[in-house]
Design a protein around this motif. Sequence first.
Motif, PDB file in Angstrom:
ATOM      1  N   GLY A 131      -6.317  13.431  -7.991  1.00 39.70           N
ATOM      2  CA  GLY A 131      -6.073  14.622  -7.149  1.00 39.70           C
ATOM      3  C   GLY A 131      -6.179  15.944  -7.897  1.00 39.70           C
ATOM      4  O   GLY A 131      -5.284  16.786  -7.798  1.00 39.70           O
ATOM      5  N   SER A 160      -8.548  18.340  -7.439  1.00 42.11           N
ATOM      6  CA  SER A 160      -9.364  19.386  -6.797  1.00 42.11           C
ATOM      7  C   SER A 160      -8.580  20.681  -6.635  1.00 42.11           C
ATOM      8  O   SER A 160      -9.171  21.749  -6.483  1.00 42.11           O
ATOM      9  N   SER A 161      -7.259  20.602  -6.663  1.00 45.93           N
ATOM     10  CA  SER A 161      -6.434  21.813  -6.482  1.00 45.93           C
ATOM     11  C   SER A 161      -5.021  21.549  -7.001  1.00 45.93           C
ATOM     12  O   SER A 161      -4.693  20.443  -7.436  1.00 45.93           O
ATOM     13  N   ILE A 193      -1.307  21.063  -8.480  1.00 46.16           N
ATOM     14  CA  ILE A 193      -0.659  20.557  -9.697  1.00 46.16           C
ATOM     15  C   ILE A 193      -1.641  19.756 -10.555  1.00 46.16           C
ATOM     16  O   ILE A 193      -1.691  19.913 -11.779  1.00 46.16           O
ATOM     17  N   ARG A 245     -11.365  13.082  -5.032  1.00 47.74           N
ATOM     18  CA  ARG A 245     -12.124  12.205  -4.120  1.00 47.74           C
ATOM     19  C   ARG A 245     -13.443  12.855  -3.697  1.00 47.74           C
ATOM     20  O   ARG A 245     -14.405  12.180  -3.401  1.00 47.74           O
ATOM     21  N   LYS A 266     -15.757  19.608  -4.487  1.00 45.60           N
ATOM     22  CA  LYS A 266     -14.702  20.601  -4.740  1.00 45.60           C
ATOM     23  C   LYS A 266     -14.490  20.864  -6.236  1.00 45.60           C
ATOM     24  O   LYS A 266     -13.504  21.477  -6.627  1.00 45.60           O
ATOM     25  N   ASP A 291     -11.201   8.128  -5.270  1.00 48.56           N
ATOM     26  CA  ASP A 291     -10.441   8.180  -4.012  1.00 48.56           C
ATOM     27  C   ASP A 291      -9.368   7.099  -4.118  1.00 48.56           C
ATOM     28  O   ASP A 291      -9.706   5.907  -4.236  1.00 48.56           O
ATOM     29  N   VAL A 292      -8.103   7.497  -4.093  1.00 47.90           N
ATOM     30  CA  VAL A 292      -7.036   6.507  -4.319  1.00 47.90           C
ATOM     31  C   VAL A 292      -6.930   5.488  -3.178  1.00 47.90           C
ATOM     32  O   VAL A 292      -6.219   4.498  -3.294  1.00 47.90           O
ATOM     33  N   ASN A 317      -1.036  11.700  -9.164  1.00 44.50           N
ATOM     34  CA  ASN A 317      -0.690  13.002  -8.599  1.00 44.50           C
ATOM     35  C   ASN A 317      -1.151  13.145  -7.153  1.00 44.50           C
ATOM     36  O   ASN A 317      -0.481  13.819  -6.361  1.00 44.50           O
ATOM     37  N   SER A 345       6.319  12.598  -8.029  1.00 41.42           N
ATOM     38  CA  SER A 345       7.137  12.230  -6.874  1.00 41.42           C
ATOM     39  C   SER A 345       7.531  13.533  -6.186  1.00 41.42           C
ATOM     40  O   SER A 345       6.695  14.411  -5.971  1.00 41.42           O
ATOM     41  N   TYR A 366       7.040  11.475   5.047  1.00 39.68           N
ATOM     42  CA  TYR A 366       6.682  11.916   3.686  1.00 39.68           C
ATOM     43  C   TYR A 366       7.805  11.528   2.723  1.00 39.68           C
ATOM     44  O   TYR A 366       7.553  10.967   1.652  1.00 39.68           O
ATOM     45  N   LYS A 404       7.847   8.904  -0.616  1.00 42.66           N
ATOM     46  CA  LYS A 404       8.277   9.244  -1.980  1.00 42.66           C
ATOM     47  C   LYS A 404       9.488   8.389  -2.398  1.00 42.66           C
ATOM     48  O   LYS A 404       9.630   8.054  -3.571  1.00 42.66           O
ATOM     49  N   GLY A 434      10.423  20.506  -6.556  1.00 44.24           N
ATOM     50  CA  GLY A 434      10.823  21.025  -5.236  1.00 44.24           C
ATOM     51  C   GLY A 434       9.585  21.691  -4.650  1.00 44.24           C
ATOM     52  O   GLY A 434       8.467  21.317  -5.006  1.00 44.24           O
ATOM     53  N   VAL A 463       6.385  23.739  -4.142  1.00 45.31           N
ATOM     54  CA  VAL A 463       5.407  24.293  -5.085  1.00 45.31           C
ATOM     55  C   VAL A 463       4.346  25.031  -4.263  1.00 45.31           C
ATOM     56  O   VAL A 463       3.895  24.526  -3.224  1.00 45.31           O
ATOM     57  N   THR A 521       1.137  25.586  -3.502  1.00 43.88           N
ATOM     58  CA  THR A 521      -0.223  25.039  -3.640  1.00 43.88           C
ATOM     59  C   THR A 521      -0.812  24.944  -2.231  1.00 43.88           C
ATOM     60  O   THR A 521      -0.183  25.358  -1.253  1.00 43.88           O
ATOM     61  N   LYS A 533      -1.929  23.349   4.047  1.00 42.25           N
ATOM     62  CA  LYS A 533      -2.508  22.254   4.838  1.00 42.25           C
ATOM     63  C   LYS A 533      -1.514  21.805   5.911  1.00 42.25           C
ATOM     64  O   LYS A 533      -1.878  21.542   7.055  1.00 42.25           O
TER      65      LYS A 533
HETATM   66  N1  LIG Z   1       3.394  21.393  -3.087  1.00 43.60           N
HETATM   67  C1  LIG Z   1       4.641  20.953  -3.005  1.00 43.60           C
HETATM   68  O1  LIG Z   1       5.538  21.617  -2.470  1.00 43.60           O
HETATM   69  C2  LIG Z   1       5.002  19.642  -3.631  1.00 43.60           C
HETATM   70  C3  LIG Z   1       4.051  18.671  -3.930  1.00 43.60           C
HETATM   71  N2  LIG Z   1       4.453  17.475  -4.479  1.00 43.60           N
HETATM   72  C4  LIG Z   1       3.470  16.438  -4.778  1.00 43.60           C
HETATM   73  O2  LIG Z   1       2.557  16.943  -5.737  1.00 43.60           O
HETATM   74  C5  LIG Z   1       1.336  16.230  -5.659  1.00 43.60           C
HETATM   75  C6  LIG Z   1       0.197  17.228  -5.711  1.00 43.60           C
HETATM   76  O3  LIG Z   1       0.285  18.091  -4.599  1.00 43.60           O
HETATM   77  P1  LIG Z   1      -0.084  19.647  -4.657  1.00 43.60           P
HETATM   78  O4  LIG Z   1      -0.798  19.964  -5.886  1.00 43.60           O
HETATM   79  O5  LIG Z   1       1.102  20.417  -4.304  1.00 43.60           O
HETATM   80  O6  LIG Z   1      -1.054  19.748  -3.376  1.00 43.60           O
HETATM   81  P2  LIG Z   1      -2.620  19.916  -3.208  1.00 43.60           P
HETATM   82  O7  LIG Z   1      -2.859  19.717  -1.750  1.00 43.60           O
HETATM   83  O8  LIG Z   1      -3.076  21.171  -3.854  1.00 43.60           O
HETATM   84  O9  LIG Z   1      -3.222  18.692  -4.037  1.00 43.60           O
HETATM   85  C7  LIG Z   1      -3.225  17.384  -3.562  1.00 43.60           C
HETATM   86  C8  LIG Z   1      -4.377  16.655  -4.215  1.00 43.60           C
HETATM   87  O10 LIG Z   1      -4.366  15.290  -3.789  1.00 43.60           O
HETATM   88  C9  LIG Z   1      -5.686  14.967  -3.415  1.00 43.60           C
HETATM   89  N3  LIG Z   1      -5.811  13.819  -2.539  1.00 43.60           N
HETATM   90  C10 LIG Z   1      -5.356  13.643  -1.277  1.00 43.60           C
HETATM   91  N4  LIG Z   1      -5.743  12.451  -0.818  1.00 43.60           N
HETATM   92  C11 LIG Z   1      -6.442  11.846  -1.824  1.00 43.60           C
HETATM   93  C12 LIG Z   1      -7.120  10.612  -1.971  1.00 43.60           C
HETATM   94  N5  LIG Z   1      -7.177   9.723  -0.972  1.00 43.60           N
HETATM   95  N6  LIG Z   1      -7.728  10.323  -3.148  1.00 43.60           N
HETATM   96  C13 LIG Z   1      -7.711  11.206  -4.163  1.00 43.60           C
HETATM   97  N7  LIG Z   1      -7.119  12.413  -4.082  1.00 43.60           N
HETATM   98  C14 LIG Z   1      -6.509  12.717  -2.921  1.00 43.60           C
HETATM   99  C15 LIG Z   1      -6.225  16.233  -2.787  1.00 43.60           C
HETATM  100  O11 LIG Z   1      -7.634  16.150  -2.666  1.00 43.60           O
HETATM  101  P3  LIG Z   1      -8.459  16.871  -1.472  1.00 43.60           P
HETATM  102  O12 LIG Z   1      -8.686  18.276  -1.930  1.00 43.60           O
HETATM  103  O13 LIG Z   1      -9.724  16.082  -1.414  1.00 43.60           O
HETATM  104  O14 LIG Z   1      -7.632  16.761  -0.247  1.00 43.60           O
HETATM  105  C16 LIG Z   1      -5.737  17.227  -3.825  1.00 43.60           C
HETATM  106  O15 LIG Z   1      -6.583  17.226  -4.939  1.00 43.60           O
HETATM  107  C17 LIG Z   1       1.414  15.395  -4.395  1.00 43.60           C
HETATM  108  O16 LIG Z   1       1.708  14.054  -4.732  1.00 43.60           O
HETATM  109  C18 LIG Z   1       2.591  16.007  -3.626  1.00 43.60           C
HETATM  110  O17 LIG Z   1       3.216  15.053  -2.812  1.00 43.60           O
HETATM  111  C19 LIG Z   1       5.750  17.219  -4.786  1.00 43.60           C
HETATM  112  C20 LIG Z   1       6.721  18.142  -4.536  1.00 43.60           C
HETATM  113  C21 LIG Z   1       6.415  19.396  -3.904  1.00 43.60           C
END
Ligand SMILES: NC(=O)C1=CN([C@@H]2O[C@H](COP(=O)(O)OP(=O)(O)OC[C@H]3O[C@@H](n4cnc5c(N)ncnc54)[C@H](OP(=O)(O)O)[C@@H]3O)[C@@H](O)[C@H]2O)C=CC1
Length: 312
Positions: A12, A14-15, A17, A40, A44, A66-67, A91, A142, A156, A160, A187, A189, A191, A196
Motif C-alpha cells: 500500500g 501509492s499514498s 503512511i 496494487r 499511481k 495486490d493483497v 500497511n 493496525s 473497520y 483491526k 489514531g 492520520v 491521508t 475516501k
Molecule cells: N488514516 C488514518 O486515519 C488511519 C489509517 N490507519 C491504517 O493505515 C494504513 C494506511 O492507510 P493510510 O495511509 O492512512 O491511507 P491511504 O488511503 O493513503 O493508503 C492506503 C493504501 O492501501 C492501499 N490498498 C488498498 N487496498 C489494497 C489492496 N487490495 N492491495 C494493495 N494495496 C491496497 C491503497 O492503494 P490504492 O491507492 O490503490 O487504493 C493505498 O496505497 C491502513 O491499514 C489504515 O487502516 C490506521 C489508523 C488511522
Amino acid sequence: MADAPRTVLISGCSSGIGLELAVQLAHDPRQRYQVVATMRDLGKKGTLEAAAGEALGQTLTVAQLDVLSDESVAQCLSCIQGGEVDVLVNNAGVGLVGPLEGLSLAAMQNVFDTNFFGAVRLVKAVLPGMKRRRQGHIVVVSSVMGLQGVVFNEVYAASKFAVEGFFESLAVQLLQFNIFISLVEPGPVITEFEGKLLEQVSTAEFPGTDPDTLSYFRDLYLPASRELFHNVGQSPQDVAKVIVKVIGSARPPLRRQTNTRYTPLTALKAMDPSGSLYVRTSHRLLFRWPRLLKLGLRCLACSCFRTPVWPR
Ligand SMILES: NC(=O)C1=CN([C@@H]2O[C@H](COP(=O)(O)OP(=O)(O)OC[C@H]3O[C@@H](n4cnc5c(N)ncnc54)[C@H](OP(=O)(O)O)[C@@H]3O)[C@@H](O)[C@H]2O)C=CC1
Ligand SMILES: CC1=C(/C=C/C(C)=C/C=C/C(C)=C/C=O)C(C)(C)CCC1
C-alpha cells in the motif's frame, strides 16, 4: 563491517503512511534498508517515485502487489532476490463507515479481505523463509480501532481487532524463531484514507436505515469525526517516523500507539476493563453533551492533556 541491508517489503505505498514509510526507510542515513515499495496499481507510482528522488533504483524499488491476490503476491516475491524478505510491513488497508443497516455485506467483506486476509496472505508467503533463516520482523499498521470500537465504524474496527488477535497469537510462536511482530496503532492520520471515506458517505444513501440513525450519523458523528481529525490528526510523516523507530529497534515492541493527543481516549478503555467507562462516556458525549464533546475535542489538541505512549 556494516551488516547487509535488510529487505523491507511494504504494501500500500501509492499514498499515505506506506508511501512516507518507504521514502524514509530508503533515505536511512546508514543505508540499512533495501525497500520494496508495493502498490496494487502501478499507474499511481508517480508520487512515490518523485518523493523517493535519488533513492529510486538504489535503495528503493517499486513493485506491483495486490493483497487480495495470491498470484500478485507470488509474482512480487519472485522478483525479490532469493524471495527473502527481512521485514514485512502490512500497511495496505481500507476504511468503511456508516450505519450498519445501510452497508452491504460485500463492502464489509472487502474490508476484511483487505485489512485482515490481505495481511494474513502476505505473512503466509514470507513466513517459511523467515523461519528458515531464523530471523524476521513483521510490522502491521493496525489502528486505535484495533484496541477499542468506535461508533459507526463497527466493521473497520472489527477488522483491526481481528488483526490484533491474529498477530498477538502468532507473536508467541514466532519468538521461538527469532521473528518479531509489531502492531503499530495510529489514531486519526491526515491521508487519503479520510477523504475516501467522506467521498463514500457523501454519495451513499444507506438504504434501509431509519431516519433517527441516519441523522445521528450525519449530524452528530460526522462533524465530531471531522473535528477530531482537525484537532488531533497526525501527519503520515510522523506516523512513518514511529514505524522507522520500531523497525530499527533491537527488541521491537508488540504494540506501539503513535499519537499522544489521542491517548486520553484509549485510556478510557484501559482504565476500566469492564468497558463501561469508554462506552458510556462516548455515548454521553456524542448523544447527550455535544457542546462538551466539542470542548473536549479542542482540549485534546492542547498539549497539557497529552498522555505518553508506551513504550516511548
Ligand atoms: N488514516 C488514518 O486515519 C488511519 C489509517 N490507519 C491504517 O493505515 C494504513 C494506511 O492507510 P493510510 O495511509 O492512512 O491511507 P491511504 O488511503 O493513503 O493508503 C492506503 C493504501 O492501501 C492501499 N490498498 C488498498 N487496498 C489494497 C489492496 N487490495 N492491495 C494493495 N494495496 C491496497 C491503497 O492503494 P490504492 O491507492 O490503490 O487504493 C493505498 O496505497 C491502513 O491499514 C489504515 O487502516 C490506521 C489508523 C488511522
Ligand atoms: C472515540 C470517540 C469518537 C471518535 C473517534 C474516531 C472518529 C476515531 C478515528 C480513528 C481512526 C480514523 C482510526 C483509523 O484507523 C467520537 C465519535 C468523537 C466520540 C467520542 C469518542
